[in-house]
Design a protein around this motif. Structure first.
Motif, PDB file in Angstrom:
ATOM      1  N   LEU A 109       0.823  -1.203   0.000  1.00  0.00           N
ATOM      2  CA  LEU A 109       0.000   0.000   0.000  1.00  0.00           C
ATOM      3  C   LEU A 109       0.860   1.256   0.000  1.00  0.00           C
ATOM      4  CD1 LEU A 109      -2.925   1.235   0.377  1.00  0.00           C
ATOM      5  CD2 LEU A 109      -2.396   1.255   2.814  1.00  0.00           C
ATOM      6  N   ILE A 110       1.884   1.281   0.831  1.00  0.00           N
ATOM      7  CA  ILE A 110       2.772   2.438   0.882  1.00  0.00           C
ATOM      8  C   ILE A 110       3.527   2.589  -0.436  1.00  0.00           C
ATOM      9  CG2 ILE A 110       4.758   3.449   2.042  1.00  0.00           C
ATOM     10  CD1 ILE A 110       2.152   3.545   3.618  1.00  0.00           C
ATOM     11  N   ALA A 111       3.865   1.469  -1.070  1.00  0.00           N
ATOM     12  CA  ALA A 111       4.588   1.540  -2.346  1.00  0.00           C
ATOM     13  C   ALA A 111       3.742   2.198  -3.432  1.00  0.00           C
ATOM     14  CB  ALA A 111       5.010   0.138  -2.781  1.00  0.00           C
ATOM     15  N   THR A 112       2.419   2.088  -3.332  1.00  0.00           N
ATOM     16  CA  THR A 112       1.571   2.722  -4.346  1.00  0.00           C
ATOM     17  C   THR A 112       1.656   4.243  -4.298  1.00  0.00           C
ATOM     18  OG1 THR A 112      -0.367   2.710  -2.870  1.00  0.00           O
ATOM     19  CG2 THR A 112      -0.030   0.785  -4.284  1.00  0.00           C
ATOM     20  N   LEU A 113       2.147   4.793  -3.188  1.00  0.00           N
ATOM     21  CA  LEU A 113       2.320   6.243  -3.118  1.00  0.00           C
ATOM     22  C   LEU A 113       3.367   6.736  -4.106  1.00  0.00           C
ATOM     23  CD1 LEU A 113       2.262   6.762   0.757  1.00  0.00           C
ATOM     24  CD2 LEU A 113       0.447   7.351  -0.857  1.00  0.00           C
ATOM     25  N   LEU A 114       4.252   5.840  -4.531  1.00  0.00           N
ATOM     26  CA  LEU A 114       5.304   6.218  -5.472  1.00  0.00           C
ATOM     27  C   LEU A 114       4.798   6.278  -6.906  1.00  0.00           C
ATOM     28  CD1 LEU A 114       8.188   3.995  -4.047  1.00  0.00           C
ATOM     29  CD2 LEU A 114       7.705   6.392  -3.529  1.00  0.00           C
ATOM     30  N   LEU A 146     -13.176   3.578  -1.809  1.00  0.00           N
ATOM     31  CA  LEU A 146     -12.250   2.443  -1.872  1.00  0.00           C
ATOM     32  C   LEU A 146     -10.922   2.740  -1.186  1.00  0.00           C
ATOM     33  CD1 LEU A 146     -12.897   1.371  -5.573  1.00  0.00           C
ATOM     34  CD2 LEU A 146     -14.031   0.563  -3.495  1.00  0.00           C
ATOM     35  N   GLY A 147     -10.796   3.919  -0.589  1.00  0.00           N
ATOM     36  CA  GLY A 147      -9.604   4.229   0.201  1.00  0.00           C
ATOM     37  C   GLY A 147      -8.531   4.963  -0.580  1.00  0.00           C
ATOM     38  N   GLU A 148      -7.724   5.732   0.151  1.00  0.00           N
ATOM     39  CA  GLU A 148      -6.565   6.443  -0.389  1.00  0.00           C
ATOM     40  C   GLU A 148      -5.352   6.084   0.469  1.00  0.00           C
ATOM     41  OE1 GLU A 148      -6.131   8.500  -2.929  1.00  0.00           O
ATOM     42  OE2 GLU A 148      -8.198   8.710  -3.640  1.00  0.00           O
ATOM     43  N   ALA A 149      -4.263   5.688  -0.184  1.00  0.00           N
ATOM     44  CA  ALA A 149      -3.099   5.169   0.544  1.00  0.00           C
ATOM     45  C   ALA A 149      -2.547   6.184   1.547  1.00  0.00           C
ATOM     46  CB  ALA A 149      -2.018   4.759  -0.455  1.00  0.00           C
ATOM     47  N   PHE A 150      -2.437   7.438   1.157  1.00  0.00           N
ATOM     48  CA  PHE A 150      -1.836   8.422   2.054  1.00  0.00           C
ATOM     49  C   PHE A 150      -2.701   8.645   3.292  1.00  0.00           C
ATOM     50  CE2 PHE A 150      -1.555  12.900   3.424  1.00  0.00           C
ATOM     51  CZ  PHE A 150      -0.260  12.887   3.908  1.00  0.00           C
ATOM     52  N   TYR A 151      -4.009   8.733   3.106  1.00  0.00           N
ATOM     53  CA  TYR A 151      -4.898   8.958   4.246  1.00  0.00           C
ATOM     54  C   TYR A 151      -4.952   7.730   5.158  1.00  0.00           C
ATOM     55  CZ  TYR A 151      -6.477  12.901   1.425  1.00  0.00           C
ATOM     56  OH  TYR A 151      -6.532  14.061   0.688  1.00  0.00           O
ATOM     57  N   ILE A 152      -4.864   6.549   4.568  1.00  0.00           N
ATOM     58  CA  ILE A 152      -4.807   5.331   5.384  1.00  0.00           C
ATOM     59  C   ILE A 152      -3.559   5.345   6.260  1.00  0.00           C
ATOM     60  CG2 ILE A 152      -4.534   2.819   5.287  1.00  0.00           C
ATOM     61  CD1 ILE A 152      -6.260   2.869   2.751  1.00  0.00           C
ATOM     62  N   PHE A 153      -2.438   5.709   5.674  1.00  0.00           N
ATOM     63  CA  PHE A 153      -1.197   5.813   6.449  1.00  0.00           C
ATOM     64  C   PHE A 153      -1.327   6.863   7.551  1.00  0.00           C
ATOM     65  CE2 PHE A 153       2.815   8.210   6.888  1.00  0.00           C
ATOM     66  CZ  PHE A 153       3.574   7.237   7.525  1.00  0.00           C
ATOM     67  N   LEU A 154      -1.922   8.000   7.221  1.00  0.00           N
ATOM     68  CA  LEU A 154      -2.066   9.085   8.190  1.00  0.00           C
ATOM     69  C   LEU A 154      -2.902   8.638   9.384  1.00  0.00           C
ATOM     70  CD1 LEU A 154      -1.247  12.168   8.306  1.00  0.00           C
ATOM     71  CD2 LEU A 154      -3.595  12.628   7.612  1.00  0.00           C
ATOM     72  N   LEU A 155      -4.045   7.995   9.131  1.00  0.00           N
ATOM     73  CA  LEU A 155      -4.919   7.552  10.216  1.00  0.00           C
ATOM     74  C   LEU A 155      -4.301   6.393  10.992  1.00  0.00           C
ATOM     75  CD1 LEU A 155      -8.412   7.775   8.461  1.00  0.00           C
ATOM     76  CD2 LEU A 155      -7.492   9.283  10.225  1.00  0.00           C
ATOM     77  N   ARG A 156      -3.595   5.525  10.295  1.00  0.00           N
ATOM     78  CA  ARG A 156      -2.942   4.419  10.990  1.00  0.00           C
ATOM     79  C   ARG A 156      -1.942   4.954  12.013  1.00  0.00           C
ATOM     80  NH1 ARG A 156       2.003   2.040  10.457  1.00  0.00           N
ATOM     81  NH2 ARG A 156       2.197  -0.148  11.136  1.00  0.00           N
ATOM     82  N   GLN A 157      -1.193   5.976  11.635  1.00  0.00           N
ATOM     83  CA  GLN A 157      -0.230   6.551  12.567  1.00  0.00           C
ATOM     84  C   GLN A 157      -0.923   7.085  13.818  1.00  0.00           C
ATOM     85  OE1 GLN A 157       2.434   5.054  10.930  1.00  0.00           O
ATOM     86  NE2 GLN A 157       3.468   6.721  11.998  1.00  0.00           N
ATOM     87  N   PHE A 158      -2.076   7.649  13.664  1.00  0.00           N
ATOM     88  CA  PHE A 158      -2.803   8.158  14.825  1.00  0.00           C
ATOM     89  C   PHE A 158      -3.354   7.018  15.659  1.00  0.00           C
ATOM     90  CE2 PHE A 158      -6.252   9.863  17.265  1.00  0.00           C
ATOM     91  CZ  PHE A 158      -5.793  11.107  17.664  1.00  0.00           C
ATOM     92  N   PHE A 159      -3.924   5.997  15.007  1.00  0.00           N
ATOM     93  CA  PHE A 159      -4.493   4.863  15.748  1.00  0.00           C
ATOM     94  C   PHE A 159      -3.436   4.177  16.601  1.00  0.00           C
ATOM     95  CE2 PHE A 159      -8.018   4.182  12.372  1.00  0.00           C
ATOM     96  CZ  PHE A 159      -8.750   5.208  12.946  1.00  0.00           C
ATOM     97  N   LEU A 160      -2.186   4.181  16.139  1.00  0.00           N
ATOM     98  CA  LEU A 160      -1.116   3.542  16.903  1.00  0.00           C
ATOM     99  C   LEU A 160      -0.809   4.281  18.202  1.00  0.00           C
ATOM    100  CD1 LEU A 160       1.361   2.557  14.038  1.00  0.00           C
ATOM    101  CD2 LEU A 160      -0.122   1.029  15.356  1.00  0.00           C
TER     102      LEU A 160
END
Length: 274
Positions: A109-114, A146-160
């Protein structure tokens, strides 16, 4: 005395940089209030003589402004809603659930940001056309669910950052995973949700490539596309062009001014500081 000098220099530096950054916006607003004659005779002057508010009336009437505005607001509402729902669910799964292949899939998922947007442009267009969404606002709204990779990463960081003890306590009380998400996690991550919502709102408001690719009916155009059409048809009327630019920019500035504290808190708490 010496200990206070760096503080004063910091203030002076900040004020200087702020003035330099604000100068183009101030010039934009003031020039949008000038008469065509003053623009022709005094192109470098700042102060309008007199203030010509008629420019805004003429700019709004030159194009179907309010129809474009309604389409844009509908797109913003649908895209922000779809982004918040889909990205929060996926981010929770990556942050707090354990399942086989989670870390590998997150790396993909993070690789798709590239990948640049142009790489997926043709496949996405074909999918949208096969779904029968071409030339409708749904072509721009449905993919956001269907989701956006950057926003998923952003929210995941907060959930952690949410203590695991709160989640364990909710599970002991018999709360389901969706219940934990909507009753525990989301109320605690309002700054992050506001940050994601604001970023998506601005991205949708400024989006030109999506409407250009998926829309054909002028009645469905958003403001970004309408502004480009306005520039093409009124390229010689600088006062009207600048008035239209102010009308296009003003909602974004007001929105950020209202939500800037929550936006900065969201950026800080997700670990993306600098």
């Amino acid at each position: 005395m010496n200990s206070r000098t760096p503080g004063w220099w910091a203030y002076v530096s900040l004020l200087t940089v702020s003035a330099l950054m604000a100068a183009p916006l101030v010039w934009l607003v003031l020039t949008s209030l000038k008469a065509p004659e003053q623009l022709a005779s005094e192109p470098l002057s700042w102060w309008p003589r007199p203030f010509r508010w008629q420019n805004y009336h003429d700019a709004v009437n030159a194009i179907p402004f309010f129809r474009y505005l309604a389409n844009t607001l509908l797109l913003c509402l649908g895209n922000v809603t779809g982004t918040l729902i889909s990205c929060s669910v996926v981010a929770y799964a990556f942050a707090r659930l354990r399942w086989p292949g989670r870390d590998v899939l997150f790396a993909v998922l993070i690789a798709t940001l590239l990948l640049p947007w142009q790489v997926t442009m043709v496949p996405r267009f074909l999918v949208i056309r096969e779904l029968g969404l071409y030339d409708s606002l749904g072509a721009l709204i449905v993919p956001k669910f269907l989701g956006e990779a950057f926003y998923i990463f952003l929210l995941r960081q907060f959930f952690l950052t949410v203590p695991q003890s709160l989640i364990d306590a909710a599970r002991l009380d018999g709360c389901s995973e969706l219940g934990i998400l909507f009753r525990v996690m989301l109320p605690l991550c309002r700054p992050a949700l506001l940050t994601v919502g604001l970023l998506e709102f601005v991205a949708t408001w400024n989006d030109y490539g999506g409407p250009l690719m998926y829309l054909n009916d002028p009645d469905r155009f958003p403001l970004a596309y309408g502004l480009e059409q306005f520039i093409s048809s009124h390229s010689s009327e600088l006062n009207l062009l600048l008035a239209a630019a102010v009308l296009f920019t003003l909602p974004i500035v007001m929105l950020f001014a209202l939500l800037q504290r929550a936006f900065l808190d969201g950026i800080a708490t997700t670990g993306l500081k600098g």
